[in-house]
Design an enzyme around this catalytic site. Structure first.
Site, PDB file in Angstrom:
ATOM      1  N   ARG A  89       0.805  -1.217   0.000  1.00 45.95           N
ATOM      2  CA  ARG A  89       0.000   0.000   0.000  1.00 45.95           C
ATOM      3  C   ARG A  89       0.841   1.272   0.000  1.00 45.95           C
ATOM      4  O   ARG A  89       0.300   2.366   0.032  1.00 45.95           O
ATOM      5  CB  ARG A  89      -0.865   0.008   1.226  1.00 45.95           C
ATOM      6  CG  ARG A  89      -2.334   0.183   0.802  1.00 45.95           C
ATOM      7  CD  ARG A  89      -3.202  -0.247   1.791  1.00 45.95           C
ATOM      8  NE  ARG A  89      -4.541   0.142   1.815  1.00 45.95           N
ATOM      9  CZ  ARG A  89      -5.538  -0.725   1.831  1.00 45.95           C
ATOM     10  NH1 ARG A  89      -5.313  -1.991   1.676  1.00 45.95           N
ATOM     11  NH2 ARG A  89      -6.752  -0.301   1.988  1.00 45.95           N
ATOM     12  N   ARG A 128     -21.702  -0.377  -0.042  1.00 44.18           N
ATOM     13  CA  ARG A 128     -21.101  -1.692   0.191  1.00 44.18           C
ATOM     14  C   ARG A 128     -21.547  -2.284   1.524  1.00 44.18           C
ATOM     15  O   ARG A 128     -21.637  -1.592   2.527  1.00 44.18           O
ATOM     16  CB  ARG A 128     -19.575  -1.549   0.179  1.00 44.18           C
ATOM     17  CG  ARG A 128     -18.861  -2.858   0.473  1.00 44.18           C
ATOM     18  CD  ARG A 128     -17.453  -2.852   0.008  1.00 44.18           C
ATOM     19  NE  ARG A 128     -16.545  -2.152   0.890  1.00 44.18           N
ATOM     20  CZ  ARG A 128     -15.230  -2.109   0.695  1.00 44.18           C
ATOM     21  NH1 ARG A 128     -14.701  -2.695  -0.367  1.00 44.18           N
ATOM     22  NH2 ARG A 128     -14.454  -1.449   1.529  1.00 44.18           N
TER      23      ARG A 128
HETATM   24  P1  AMP Z   1      -8.996  -2.830   2.957  1.00 43.28           P
HETATM   25  O1  AMP Z   1      -9.892  -3.905   3.473  1.00 43.28           O
HETATM   26  O2  AMP Z   1      -7.919  -3.360   2.070  1.00 43.28           O
HETATM   27  O3  AMP Z   1      -9.751  -1.685   2.348  1.00 43.28           O
HETATM   28  O4  AMP Z   1      -8.231  -2.229   4.231  1.00 43.28           O
HETATM   29  C1  AMP Z   1      -8.938  -1.587   5.269  1.00 43.28           C
HETATM   30  C2  AMP Z   1      -7.989  -0.832   6.154  1.00 43.28           C
HETATM   31  O5  AMP Z   1      -7.026  -1.743   6.716  1.00 43.28           O
HETATM   32  C3  AMP Z   1      -7.150   0.224   5.449  1.00 43.28           C
HETATM   33  O6  AMP Z   1      -7.846   1.451   5.307  1.00 43.28           O
HETATM   34  C4  AMP Z   1      -5.965   0.331   6.405  1.00 43.28           C
HETATM   35  O7  AMP Z   1      -6.311   1.064   7.557  1.00 43.28           O
HETATM   36  C5  AMP Z   1      -5.757  -1.125   6.822  1.00 43.28           C
HETATM   37  N1  AMP Z   1      -4.836  -1.825   5.891  1.00 43.28           N
HETATM   38  C6  AMP Z   1      -5.146  -2.845   5.039  1.00 43.28           C
HETATM   39  N2  AMP Z   1      -4.073  -3.218   4.326  1.00 43.28           N
HETATM   40  C7  AMP Z   1      -3.061  -2.419   4.725  1.00 43.28           C
HETATM   41  C8  AMP Z   1      -1.703  -2.281   4.342  1.00 43.28           C
HETATM   42  N3  AMP Z   1      -1.166  -3.044   3.372  1.00 43.28           N
HETATM   43  N4  AMP Z   1      -0.951  -1.339   4.983  1.00 43.28           N
HETATM   44  C9  AMP Z   1      -1.472  -0.567   5.957  1.00 43.28           C
HETATM   45  N5  AMP Z   1      -2.753  -0.621   6.340  1.00 43.28           N
HETATM   46  C10 AMP Z   1      -3.549  -1.533   5.739  1.00 43.28           C
END
Ligand code: AMP
Length: 217
Positions: A89, A128
């Site tokens: 990310r 969603r």
């Molecule tokens: P997602 O489900 O991928 O949209 O992730 C939801 C939240 O989890 C993000 O907004 C971040 O706060 C955290 N998160 C998920 N993946 C990462 C990552 N690779 N690095 C840092 N935070 C993450």
């Protein structure tokens, strides 16, 4: 098959990831899902730290995230391949992943970047819903369950993620544009990079991805 799926929050990565993971029979590694799975255990220190960052729409610190990924890549089921959704990310994570791949002597087969404009993203995230039990993704108009509020797969309750509320969505988009979008530049000159239009239906996006991967025959 070793795949990274990229794109802004809500562009359809999770839905596409579910499909690709089944098609190629490879584990779907979503760092977001991994963090969320740790939330409910008050004794899980990483889960509680992550919860605070996620609630604010901010990225969980890189050392925690990279360590989690390294542990996941050390599990046996990843031998046959994997699909990352939501990792790396930022550039630091992309560099950390490169080191891990080198350590395991693996190379990436595809980096798929799904693209859609911000207005569409906000709309999709607002509608969603996810299953509280298995994480399956629905949408109030575009991808409805058979029974409203109930997961088709396991009967779990469908909920709105707290970070899908509008204010947090805007912050997540800002963070995406400043920190995650530069990761595209990190991969885009590789032969394995594919840019995919994510503005159409789920089926359109899926067809475009399969075509890019040469799996549309
Ligand atoms: P997602 O489900 O991928 O949209 O992730 C939801 C939240 O989890 C993000 O907004 C971040 O706060 C955290 N998160 C998920 N993946 C990462 C990552 N690779 N690095 C840092 N935070 C993450």
């Amino acid at each position: 098959m070793r795949i990274i799926l990229m794109g802004p929050p809500g562009v359809g990565k999770g839905t596409e990831a579910e499909y690709l993971s089944q098609h190629f029979q490879i584990p779907h590694i979503s760092t977001g899902n991994m963090f969320r799975a740790m939330f409910d255990d008050p004794d899980n220190k990483i889960g509680q730290i992550a919860k605070a960052y996620i609630g604010r729409g901010e990225l969980v610190p890189d050392d925690i995230t990279n360590e989690l990924v390294l542990e996941r890549l050390s599990e046996a089921d990843v031998e046959k391949g994997f699909l990352f959704d939501g990792y790396p990310r930022n550039i630091n994570q992309a560099e950390a992943l490169d080191q891990m791949l080198e350590q395991f002597d693996w190379r990436l087969d595809a980096v798929i970047n799904i693209i859609a404009p911000d207005e569409m993203i906000v709309d999709r995230l607002a509608g969603r819903r996810v299953c509280k039990v298995c994480g399956k993704i629905y949408h109030v108009t575009n991808r409805k369950p058979k029974v409203e509020g109930v997961c088709d797969r396991d009967g779990g309750k469908l909920i709105q993620r707290t970070d899908d509320m509008e204010e947090t969505v805007m912050r997540r988009l800002r963070i995406y544009n400043s920190q995650t979008a530069p990761v595209i530049g990190y991969y885009q000159h590789s032969d394995a990079f594919y840019a995919i239009d994510g503005t159409g239906t789920i089926k359109n996006t899926n067809n475009a991805v399969m075509k890019a991967l040469g799996e549309d025959k």
